[in-house]
Design an enzyme around this catalytic site. Sequence first.
Site, PDB file in Angstrom:
ATOM      1  NE  ARG A   6      -0.749  -1.073   4.776  1.00 50.71           N
ATOM      2  CZ  ARG A   6      -0.890  -0.410   5.928  1.00 50.71           C
ATOM      3  NH1 ARG A   6      -1.667   0.638   6.010  1.00 50.71           N
ATOM      4  NH2 ARG A   6      -0.263  -0.822   7.008  1.00 50.71           N
ATOM      5  CD  GLU A  54     -17.889   1.919   3.270  1.00 44.57           C
ATOM      6  OE1 GLU A  54     -19.123   1.937   3.485  1.00 44.57           O
ATOM      7  OE2 GLU A  54     -17.057   2.166   4.168  1.00 44.57           O
ATOM      8  CG  HIS A 105      -6.111  -3.154   5.517  1.00 45.27           C
ATOM      9  ND1 HIS A 105      -5.489  -2.138   4.810  1.00 45.27           N
ATOM     10  CD2 HIS A 105      -5.781  -2.969   6.815  1.00 45.27           C
ATOM     11  CE1 HIS A 105      -4.823  -1.374   5.651  1.00 45.27           C
ATOM     12  NE2 HIS A 105      -4.968  -1.857   6.870  1.00 45.27           N
TER      13      HIS A 105
END
Lengths: 311, 275
Positions: A6, A54, A105
């Site tokens: 990341r 989201e 993640h």
Amino acid sequence: MKLAQRNYYGKALEFLGKTREDIVVLDADLASSTKTLDFLKAAPDRFIEVGIAEQNMIGIASGLAASGKTVFASTFAVFATGRCWEQIRLAVAYPKLNVKIVSTHCGISVGADGTSHQALEDMAIMRALPNMTVISPADAYETYDATLAIAEREGPFYMRMGRSDVPTVMPEDTGFTIGKANVLVDGSDVSLIGTGQMVHACLEAAEALRKDGISAEVINMSTIKPLDTAALGKSVGRTGCVVTAEEHSIIGGLGSAVAEYISEEGFVPMTRVGTRDTFGESGTPNELFRKYGLTAGDVASAARKTIAKKR
Amino acid sequence: MVKTTEEIARMANVLRLHVVEMTTEAGSGHPGGSLSAADLMAVLYFRVMKHDPKRPKWADRDRFILSKGHAAPILYSALAEAGYMPVEELKTLRKMGSRLQGHPVKDKIPGIEMSTGSLGQGLSMACGIALAGKMDGKDYRTFCLLGDGELQSGQNWEAAMFASHYCLRRLTVFVDRNRLQISGCTDNVMNIEPLADKWRAFGWNVMEADGHNIDAIIDACDKADKADRPSCVILDTVKGKGVSFMEDKVEFHGKSCDCEQNECAVREIMEAIEK
Ligand SMILES: Cc1ncc(C[n+]2csc(CCOP(=O)(O)OP(=O)(O)O)c2C)c(N)n1
Ligand SMILES: [Mg+2]
């Protein structure tokens, strides 16, 4: 050397922020974890915080892309795919909009946060969507290159990466070609096809097998869809058996994709290494990899078992 | 382009005629929620919106997103009458190979801005479009039509918060407040009141208007044009408006007329047009 993917996603976004006016990045209150914060620093006017929303993020991304923007939308893998799958289906995949859903993640390497945060199904549900390309880079360098590559290519993408530092397996300047597998080690007895950080486990397994006189080929399959069936067919044609390895359920991800191809082309022995229809739990990544059978040792023993099934 | 109030009212009835005939021909579809939105659609496409059927991708055009995608027949009718496709093509609604899919598909017909049909998503898309306009320093307006039942979906409120937070003042939302959804009255299925207060609490400029009064709709659009924040116009409407036996009837949400009903409906709308 171990590096977090990341961080390199963030670096690539920062570069894109400075070099491309059309890029817009969205995040849902996780920018410090997904590293989209690096883009915020480079192009503050084109970073859009959507809050913990989201589904809305996907709709916003869709509208922006329909208006000519190249959009990156990031959050943790569970939320980026599970919370808004149907939004992705209608607002992004069906109209083929230029939206890159990039999640961090993924998998059990999330560790202590436990099941609610460990996506082991994300590739399966993204792979099922028409028009969606699915990418799972092996290390930090490849993540950087893949980020630039998907920014160049028009259309919907899903790319996943883990939270933790992972060993680098790709030389820094390999570059990234969407849809192309990389053969990292040539071998003749078994094909070890890995994706994400499991590519490293495959390399270690190949090394262990070599000591036993077994020649394992190692392939980094960083594009899960479309699958590089040419590379796969060529390798399996030579070795006669295959083991897949992914930090994902054996249902629906790399293992399934390879099995679908192998079984339609003719039978060869095959074993899928991945989580076996189960959720994860809290623990350190190492503890969890041991418990859920994702170590280099698990890949090596799968290889031995699979080779034994060859006629 | 049609201009006067009378001409727009007449156009609304022409659109109604298409809705009834095309859904009858298809043998399915959603006439009720198409008819309740006819006056709004006539106002938008023949008065308020800046658009050009010859240049459907014109960068400065106003955008319209039909979030309640099941009302596709009214969108198709407006697009056809505005010149985006031949009127005869309306007969192909819902048939194999037709561009007129059961629910709108982005760019399938020029002028369809977004794919919809899954309720609750259109406002988010509209926010993205409005945000892009703001980022690019453009002045185009983005319009979005929501169903009242649709507002039960939480994503709308995520988007409402977003529009207000980013001050998307070129965004105007209409709620087709026809008080019906599939399972009955909105009040009974899941009460959405106090509706105006909800939008106000989310920081929007809120107006209420008679959704079958052309001048009232135009007036609300003009006020929204000058607002310093996103606007929501709650349109008081009647589902099935314009065909007496369909008005306020929940069964005509997702059912087309049979032959006999079609004849009556066409006669009634024709009378209104010729008046
Ligand atoms: C997410 C989703 N759930 C369910 C449906 C099925 N559906 C189609 S129309 C409708 C009722 C809509 O009612 P309303 O929003 O009030 O629309 P209108 O009365 O204007 O037709 C439902 C539940 C859908 N299209 N999308
Ligand atoms: Mg309704």
